[in-house]
Scaffold this active site. Structure first.
Site, mmCIF file in Angstrom:
data_model
loop_
_atom_site.group_PDB
_atom_site.id
_atom_site.type_symbol
_atom_site.label_atom_id
_atom_site.label_comp_id
_atom_site.label_asym_id
_atom_site.label_seq_id
_atom_site.Cartn_x
_atom_site.Cartn_y
_atom_site.Cartn_z
ATOM 1 N N ASP A 476 0.827 -1.206 0.000
ATOM 2 C CA ASP A 476 0.000 0.000 0.000
ATOM 3 C C ASP A 476 0.862 1.257 0.000
ATOM 4 O O ASP A 476 2.080 1.207 0.253
ATOM 5 C CB ASP A 476 -0.941 -0.015 1.206
ATOM 6 C CG ASP A 476 -2.314 0.564 0.891
ATOM 7 O OD1 ASP A 476 -2.408 1.382 -0.042
ATOM 8 O OD2 ASP A 476 -3.286 0.206 1.592
ATOM 9 N N ASP A 542 -10.357 1.550 -3.553
ATOM 10 C CA ASP A 542 -10.844 1.173 -2.221
ATOM 11 C C ASP A 542 -12.360 1.100 -2.178
ATOM 12 O O ASP A 542 -12.927 0.639 -1.189
ATOM 13 C CB ASP A 542 -10.361 2.190 -1.175
ATOM 14 C CG ASP A 542 -8.922 1.955 -0.758
ATOM 15 O OD1 ASP A 542 -8.396 0.856 -1.017
ATOM 16 O OD2 ASP A 542 -8.314 2.875 -0.183
#
Length: 779
Positions: A476, A542
């Site tokens: 990430d 997301d």
């Protein structure tokens, strides 16, 4: 007959250069690129587009003639010749290919000339060469300014054009490179532009406009690719869409700051260009130093789908490309967030394995003091508080069930409330020792270009990969790089940070062969061909709301194929939008991608679990087709109905998803045309409905079995009617006449399976005539 006159040999160029003329015709997969070095001048592209067929040396001379513009009034006295690195010395007044200077201001407009030409490493001696595909390297120099430039141009076997350059300072003092921006020419009949905008949870939103005089500039200064990145910058003929119109597109294969630009000059020249955006001082080159820019990729095709397929085939040809058996993945983030509990997580593993899940990923919260966003980031050691026996019990349980185990990291970031930040504040990026950039998600950037920081992160990650059976890393990157500087000097370090992240990925892959890495960056903010040189998947967004994902998946696939796109089935209520959706819509929207689940399975009913199992089974049956076939898209004449499909390379099978995205001002039915099939082959088409049928679905007569709407007064196309085993038509009829589409509620989807009955005589890979569906991005 006399040889044709070569206009490039009549008189000298603007630099007074002389030297041999070299021309090369590269061709592959329906694309031709004709390169020209005239009398030692900088390389230019005479043609990039449709394949020209055989080209002779005389043809190349004539191509140079027919592409040479007339001299206009109040313009330089020699026709403009646009190089791949356009330069002011040739009379180019647009964006230069190379800019920079020395301390006294000299060298701001280099005059590069070509010293040699090599093809696949062999120096070219002939005036003309025709090759199917290959890489051409030009050795350029401005000896007076102490600069050498190596320019590479490659046409891949799949017709994808790419170019990059490197600059070496051969002078005795420092040279500061400001920009290195290769450019590709496009014709004036490319009158429209298409690129992308976006934000967190709404990545890759198409935007379309006229290609007008001036510069359409997309600068990205986020230190990562960006949720609002241009993604691809297209130029095309008026009305181009998925299946029709000539389209040229470029993409910068780099994960840090970068630019894309489309430029039209008043002189009638158009380019698409791009490169790394260097911050002040990042291009400083001491004597003997070299800077190499990223690849600028160019794709040409008739319609957006063909442009996309060239990228897909290029990626699929990689030596270490992923297997078609992409494992069904469960990520536990939206199930547990930071609330890690061994009993709950092993229960999730049991439920996942029973459904046929093949990979289990533990997300954020397993390390250091990381109980929420505010602390522990950068301390890559298992938390003894949450995991007193380490991760072994969970990993052993997961792998014992036959699943791979994956683990979340954010290697480039740090909380100030962490052991590493307290021990080494100098590793935190900042403009000075006294100042810190504004926080984002309570975190700062760890300067991986600092050797100590790099080794610290590598050592901790490597120790975990050595200790545990970890097959997959979710990597990430949750903030933009603001005031991204080396804290000790205040010098900009975004360029160095990007290269350091690449080195860390490369090193971990070398240390652990077979390790897969997913590029996640606040969702889809790092999707580019630079990071995909060392990763195996991207997290598209997301946001897993299936309505939002319809658009994001559709346009992410303009660059990358489905097997590299993480596409998960969400919980019934979206965690980012609050919308409620049926399982069938959530699953159908996720099917065209690398399928996974992001859902607390303990909250699913037995009926939902049974339906979910059927979707997973369908994905496993279809994943070879999904991950080897050709992407096709259409819009069925309405913005409301979106068709996405995959057609096998041999055109003997296909799978299409028809989704109704919104209400329309007419009933969302009409004719459903199926692109991509062989027009001379007969096919059987049948609708597929898994689990509970979409609400208020009304099938047309062809799709239901044993019902005659002319005589059955109760016929309403009810979804509970038995579906046909298939209706037979030719590929030509399916592409041109099509099928009557079902009536559908907004935010529902259905599937169609297509199987060939009698193969045609069309060669593998040929395309039928496409009626040219309307592109939803034509705003």
């Amino acid at each position: 007959m006399p040889e044709p006159s070569d206009p490039s040999l009549h008189g000298r160029g603007p630099q007074g250069t002389t030297g041999p003329t070299r021309r090369i015709h590269l061709s592959a997969a329906g694309v031709s690129v004709v390169l020209d070095v005239t009398g030692g001048r900088i390389p230019a592209i005479l043609h990039w587009g449709r394949e020209l067929g055989p080209v002779t040396a005389a043809d190349a001379v004539n191509l140079a003639a027919v592409t040479t513009p007339p001299v206009a009034n109040n313009a330089p006295d020699i026709p403009l010749r646009l190089g791949i690195l356009p330069q002011n010395a040739d009379g180019w007044l647009g964006t230069p290919g190379v800019t920079g200077s020395r301390a006294d201001g000299s060298g701001f407009a280099p005059r590069l000339t070509c010293r040699s030409v090599r093809i696949d490493g062999q120096e070219l001696q002939a005036d003309f060469l025709e090759v199917e595909d290959g890489r051409v390297t030009f050795d350029l120099a401005d000896e007076a300014q102490g600069l050498e430039v190596g320019l590479e141009v490659e046409l891949t076997a799949h017709g994808l054009l790419r170019t990059r350059a490197q600059v070496t300072n051969t002078g005795s003092d420092e040279y500061t490179l400001a920009s290195l921006t290769p450019a590709l020419p496009v014709p004036l009949d490319a009158t429209e532009l298409l690129d992308f905008a976006g934000r967190w949870t709404h990545e890759r939103t198409p935007q379309r406009r006229a290609f007008t005089t001036g510069t359409h500039l997309r600068e990205n200064r986020r230190g990562r690719t960006g949720a609002d990145a241009a993604h691809l910058l297209h130029a095309g003929t008026a009305g181009f869409d998925f299946g029709s119109g000539q389209v040229w597109a470029v993409h910068v294969g780099f994960s840090g700051n970068h630019t894309h630009l489309a430029e039209r000059t008043s002189g009638g020249t158009q380019i698409l260009a791009g490169g790394e955006l260097l911050l002040p001082g990042e291009g400083r080159l001491a004597a003997g130093d070299t800077y190499r820019g990223p690849w600028l990729y160019g794709s040409y095709g008739n319609g957006l789908d063909r442009v996309a397929r060239r990228f897909h085939r290029h990626l699929r040809s990689r030596e270490n490309h992923v297997s078609v058996d992409r494992p069904v993945t469960l990520n536990v983030w939206e199930a547990v967030y930071f609330d890690h509990d061994l009993e709950r997580l092993t229960d999730l593993a049991d439920r996942a394995a029973a459904l046929g899940v093949e990979r289990y990923v533990l997300d954020d919260g397993w390390f250091g003091s990381r109980r929420d966003d505010t602390s522990g980031l950068g301390d890559w050691q298992v938390s003894p508080e949450v995991w007193p026996d380490g991760l072994g019990p969970l990993i052993d349980h997961v792998t014992g069930l036959g699943m791979q185990f994956g683990l979340w990291f954010e290697p480039e970031m740090v909380n100030i409330d962490s052991e590493v930040a307290r021990a080494h504040p100098e590793w935190v990026m900042a403009p000075s020792p006294q100042l810190l950039p504004v926080e984002s998600r309570y975190q700062q950037v760890l300067n991986l270009s600092h050797p100590g920081a790099f080794e610290h992160v590598h050592r901790q990650m490597n120790a975990l990969l050595n200790e545990y059976d970890i097959a997959y890393i979710k990597w990430d990157h949750n903030r933009d790089l603001i005031e991204a500087a080396d804290r000790s000097t205040g010098a900009a370090a975004t360029h160095a940070q990007t290269l350091a992240a690449y080195r860390l990925m490369d090193r971990l892959k070398a240390d652990h062969p077979g390790l897969e890495i997913e590029s996640c960056s606040s969702g889809g903010a790092r999707v580019d061909l630079g990071v995909l040189e060392r990763t195996d998947r991207v997290w598209v967004s997301d946001c897993i709301d299936p309505l939002e994902r319809l658009g994001m998946n559709r346009w992410t696939s303009q660059l990358i194929p489905f097997e590299l796109m993480g596409s998960h089935i969400a919980s019934g209520r979206s965690h980012t939008t609050g919308r409620l959706h049926s399982l069938s819509f959530r699953a159908a929207s996720a099917l065209m991608g690398h399928l996974g689940i992001e859902w607390d399975l303990a909250e699913a009913s037995q009926e939902e679990l049974a339906e979910l199992r059927t979707w997973i089974q369908l994905y496993k049956e279809q994943r070879e087709l999904l991950f080897t076939g050709d992407l096709v898209r259409a819009d069925c004449g309405l913005d409301a109905l979106w068709l996405t499909g995959v057609v096998s390379a041999d055109k003997d099978r296909a799978l299409y998803v028809l989704a109704c995205a919104e209400s329309a001002d007419v009933a969302p039915g009409g004719q459903l045309r199926l692109p991509g099939l062989d027009p001379r082959t007969r096919y059987r088409v049948r609708p597929l409905v898994l689990g509970e049928a979409p609400s208020n679905l009304r099938w047309p007569a062809w799709a239901v079995n044993g019902v005659d709407p002319a005589t059955d007064r109760n016929y309403r196309g009810r979804h509970e009617l038995p579906l046909t085993e298939g209706i037979e038509l030719s590929g030509a009829a399916l592409a041109s006449t099509g099928l009557s589409a079902p009536l559908m509620d907004p935010e529902t989807a259905v599937l169609f399976e297509v199987i060939a009955l009698s193969p045609g005589t069309a060669p593998t890979g040929t395309q039928p005539t496409d009626p040219g569906p309307t592109d939803p991005a034509r705003a």
